[in-house]
Design a protein around this motif. Structure first.
Motif, PDB file in Angstrom:
ATOM      1  N   ILE A 168     -19.016   1.407  65.685  1.00 45.96           N
ATOM      2  CA  ILE A 168     -20.113   0.726  66.370  1.00 45.96           C
ATOM      3  C   ILE A 168     -20.726   1.657  67.420  1.00 45.96           C
ATOM      4  N   PRO A 169     -21.948   1.389  67.835  1.00 51.01           N
ATOM      5  CA  PRO A 169     -22.566   2.231  68.888  1.00 51.01           C
ATOM      6  C   PRO A 169     -22.084   1.806  70.281  1.00 51.01           C
ATOM      7  N   ALA A 170     -20.768   1.885  70.493  1.00 50.70           N
ATOM      8  CA  ALA A 170     -20.176   1.432  71.758  1.00 50.70           C
ATOM      9  C   ALA A 170     -20.719   2.217  72.944  1.00 50.70           C
ATOM     10  N   GLY A 171     -20.905   3.526  72.760  1.00 51.79           N
ATOM     11  CA  GLY A 171     -21.412   4.347  73.846  1.00 51.79           C
ATOM     12  C   GLY A 171     -22.837   3.979  74.207  1.00 51.79           C
ATOM     13  N   LEU A 172     -23.651   3.698  73.205  1.00 53.31           N
ATOM     14  CA  LEU A 172     -25.048   3.354  73.445  1.00 53.31           C
ATOM     15  C   LEU A 172     -25.175   2.056  74.226  1.00 53.31           C
ATOM     16  N   THR A 173     -24.473   1.013  73.791  1.00 53.80           N
ATOM     17  CA  THR A 173     -24.590  -0.274  74.472  1.00 53.80           C
ATOM     18  C   THR A 173     -24.084  -0.191  75.908  1.00 53.80           C
ATOM     19  N   GLN A 174     -22.998   0.558  76.123  1.00 58.31           N
ATOM     20  CA  GLN A 174     -22.494   0.699  77.489  1.00 58.31           C
ATOM     21  C   GLN A 174     -23.498   1.432  78.364  1.00 58.31           C
ATOM     22  N   ARG A 175     -24.133   2.439  77.818  1.00 61.07           N
ATOM     23  CA  ARG A 175     -25.104   3.197  78.603  1.00 61.07           C
ATOM     24  C   ARG A 175     -26.337   2.360  78.932  1.00 61.07           C
ATOM     25  N   VAL A 176     -26.720   1.466  78.028  1.00 60.74           N
ATOM     26  CA  VAL A 176     -27.834   0.557  78.326  1.00 60.74           C
ATOM     27  C   VAL A 176     -27.483  -0.304  79.532  1.00 60.74           C
ATOM     28  N   VAL A 177     -26.235  -0.803  79.575  1.00 57.23           N
ATOM     29  CA  VAL A 177     -25.800  -1.609  80.718  1.00 57.23           C
ATOM     30  C   VAL A 177     -25.864  -0.793  82.002  1.00 57.23           C
ATOM     31  N   VAL A 178     -25.306   0.398  81.965  1.00 59.58           N
ATOM     32  CA  VAL A 178     -25.245   1.239  83.177  1.00 59.58           C
ATOM     33  C   VAL A 178     -26.644   1.601  83.665  1.00 59.58           C
ATOM     34  N   VAL A 179     -27.507   2.044  82.762  1.00 59.95           N
ATOM     35  CA  VAL A 179     -28.856   2.470  83.156  1.00 59.95           C
ATOM     36  C   VAL A 179     -29.655   1.302  83.727  1.00 59.95           C
ATOM     37  N   THR A 180     -29.592   0.150  83.067  1.00 54.37           N
ATOM     38  CA  THR A 180     -30.356  -1.000  83.561  1.00 54.37           C
ATOM     39  C   THR A 180     -29.817  -1.484  84.902  1.00 54.37           C
ATOM     40  N   GLU A 181     -28.512  -1.426  85.093  1.00 54.07           N
ATOM     41  CA  GLU A 181     -27.945  -1.880  86.366  1.00 54.07           C
ATOM     42  C   GLU A 181     -28.278  -0.912  87.499  1.00 54.07           C
ATOM     43  N   LEU A 182     -28.306   0.365  87.207  1.00 55.69           N
ATOM     44  CA  LEU A 182     -28.754   1.325  88.218  1.00 55.69           C
ATOM     45  C   LEU A 182     -30.230   1.096  88.538  1.00 55.69           C
ATOM     46  N   GLY A 183     -30.988   0.706  87.518  1.00 57.21           N
ATOM     47  CA  GLY A 183     -32.385   0.372  87.746  1.00 57.21           C
ATOM     48  C   GLY A 183     -32.537  -0.826  88.657  1.00 57.21           C
ATOM     49  N   VAL A 184     -31.704  -1.836  88.454  1.00 55.70           N
ATOM     50  CA  VAL A 184     -31.720  -3.027  89.313  1.00 55.70           C
ATOM     51  C   VAL A 184     -31.376  -2.636  90.746  1.00 55.70           C
ATOM     52  N   LEU A 185     -30.347  -1.811  90.900  1.00 57.18           N
ATOM     53  CA  LEU A 185     -29.932  -1.382  92.237  1.00 57.18           C
ATOM     54  C   LEU A 185     -31.043  -0.603  92.939  1.00 57.18           C
ATOM     55  N   ALA A 186     -31.682   0.306  92.203  1.00 61.41           N
ATOM     56  CA  ALA A 186     -32.767   1.091  92.786  1.00 61.41           C
ATOM     57  C   ALA A 186     -33.941   0.195  93.183  1.00 61.41           C
ATOM     58  N   LEU A 187     -34.289  -0.748  92.328  1.00 57.40           N
ATOM     59  CA  LEU A 187     -35.385  -1.654  92.643  1.00 57.40           C
ATOM     60  C   LEU A 187     -35.048  -2.551  93.827  1.00 57.40           C
TER      61      LEU A 187
END
Length: 208
Positions: A168-187
């Motif tokens: 499965i694309p486990a790395g991809l889905t985890q990175r989507v979570v991390v990137v979006t959450e960093l985006g939330v924090l920055a915003l």
């Protein structure tokens, strides 16, 4: 308060730079390898360094929001996310194929807690109709959806069904979570960076 916000955003940027540098110097497949596995690479020290910088950034932004009169639950969630990120960096995951250890367990559940808390903080901020509310809501919902995809393989394995990250694309889905959450924090920080936004009395009411 501007100093807190700028320092917090700078810490997030530095942490992101450290994370990208770690990925660039690794031979792991980001589509399947989860971020935690990078700690065993030659430049693995960049992983806890990056997570520590994210922790500092979240603490500074949480303090700025607290001073602005933000909803205390937003502040608590950001502080909880920061604490979880610190634990994720302080307790590395286990090497592939090794049974789950105490360190690996703390790492896994701290990461899950962090992944849950940041979208909740983002949705609370969006509900208060702060600046970038639509972007905060969108990123938070994407993070929630990706988190579900991250959790599903663990649930499947609990029922005895063999499923490796190579399937499965486990790395991809985890990175989507991390990137979006960093985006939330920055915003969350950017919502208060504009001087007028910090001075508007109604903002505290919306966030309270």
């Amino acid at each position: 308060m501007k100093g807190l916000l700028v320092s917090g955003l700078a810490a997030i940027g530095a942490g992101s730079g450290a994370m990208l540098t770690l990925h660039a110097g690794s031979n792991l497949d980001p589509m399947h390898a989860v971020i935690s596995e990078y700690v065993w690479q030659s430049a693995g020290w960049l992983l806890p360094t990056s997570l520590t910088l994210f922790t500092v950034g979240a603490l500074l932004i949480a303090e700025a929001l607290r001073r602005a009169g933000a909803n205390r639950w937003v502040v608590v969630l950001l502080l909880g996310w920061a604490a979880s990120m610190f634990l994720v960096g302080a307790f590395p995951t286990d090497r592939p194929g090794v049974p789950l250890s105490l360190s690996g367990g703390i790492h896994r559940y701290a990461a899950f807690a962090a992944f849950v808390m940041m979208p909740l903080a983002g949705l609370l901020l969006a509900r208060a109709k702060v600046r970038y509310a639509k972007a905060l809501r969108a990123l938070s919902m994407i993070a929630v959806g990706a988190l579900v995809l991250v959790v599903v393989p663990y649930v499947v394995r609990m029922f005895g069904i063999p499923l490796s990250n190579d399937d499965i694309p486990a790395g991809l889905t985890q990175r989507v979570v991390v990137v979006t959450e960093l985006g939330v924090l920055a915003l969350a920080g950017l919502t208060m960076l504009k001087p007028s936004a910090r001075r508007v009395p109604a903002l505290a009411g919306k966030l309270a």
